[in-house]
Enzyme design. Sequence first.
Site, PDB file in Angstrom:
ATOM      1  N   THR A 130       0.780  -1.194  -0.069  1.00 18.03           N
ATOM      2  CA  THR A 130       0.200  -0.131  -0.429  1.00 18.03           C
ATOM      3  C   THR A 130       1.055   1.388   0.003  1.00 18.03           C
ATOM      4  OG1 THR A 130      -1.630  -1.133   1.181  1.00 18.03           O
ATOM      5  CG2 THR A 130      -1.598   1.304   1.485  1.00 18.03           C
ATOM      6  N   PHE A 181       1.583   5.135   0.928  1.00 19.56           N
ATOM      7  CA  PHE A 181       0.487   5.843   1.639  1.00 19.56           C
ATOM      8  C   PHE A 181       1.002   7.793   1.334  1.00 19.56           C
ATOM      9  CE2 PHE A 181       0.037   2.475   4.004  1.00 19.56           C
ATOM     10  CZ  PHE A 181      -1.210   2.881   5.116  1.00 19.56           C
TER      11      PHE A 181
END
Length: 296
Positions: free
Chosen positions: A192, A194
């Site tokens: 992921t 960010f």
Amino acid sequence: MENFAAPARPIVARMLAEADAAPARAVAFQGAPGANSHVAVREAFPDALPLPCFSFDDAIDAVKEGRADRAMIPIENSLHGRVADIHFLLPESGLSIIGEHFLAIRHTLMGTGPIDGVREAMSHPQALGQCRHWLKAHGIAQVAYPDTAGAAAMVAELADPKVAALAPAHAAELYGLNVLASDIADAAHNMTRFVVLSRDAPGVTGEGPFMTSLIFEVKNIPAALYKALGGFATNGVNMTKLESYQREASFSATEFYADIVGSPEDAGVIRALEELGFHSKWVRLLGTYPQARPRP
């Protein structure tokens, strides 16, 4: 505070008090203590005070109101695509993107009973989507919840052995749950991305390489996008991300979010942005920041 499940509230209260005492060290994130966003804050800013917020809007508001110096928001996942609608959240906030961080995601199934008795898994829709094949193979139904660690806290509160949570392993320790299965994502490359948000944009410093994020709206004419993006090709600017979205319900014009390699101080980027502006109704830069990992 009341939005969090009961087992999370004492931990949230302690973290809120610590952040209130030193807001310049606070980094806001969405989710309960133990969520992947909490893990990302601890990785990216080891000396920071993580500030849990129930929603993405709450995390952004914490920065806008001065209760936190920065916020970390997940915007995309390698398996399940878009996480947060940063093109909706950021433009009206007055915040800037000042950094990025990549977190390897490791999902753990946790609960209060044995795995054989689990019939439902509760978690954020992203986490459920990243483990959907594993869950289906084990006959476990998906139950959506606003965040991963919040789901773990809710499972602890429910104390129902048929209901488990998908969350980072640390959440099992925080909420007294049994680890039932580890590393159950459908692909090993689960990652992921960010972005770090701040009230102040520090400007371009250092040697880079840099990323620049922007949004724009093309003119409602034939080949508008083709013409708008032509300057990036002719000036050798690498565009690593391009997403379209509709604002409101008119469906008359499309807006786009893009990430490019480089900074607005690079000659090629300057020329590409000038051409983009000529063929667009408007262009808005969201931030320029150092790359956290190389782009090919």
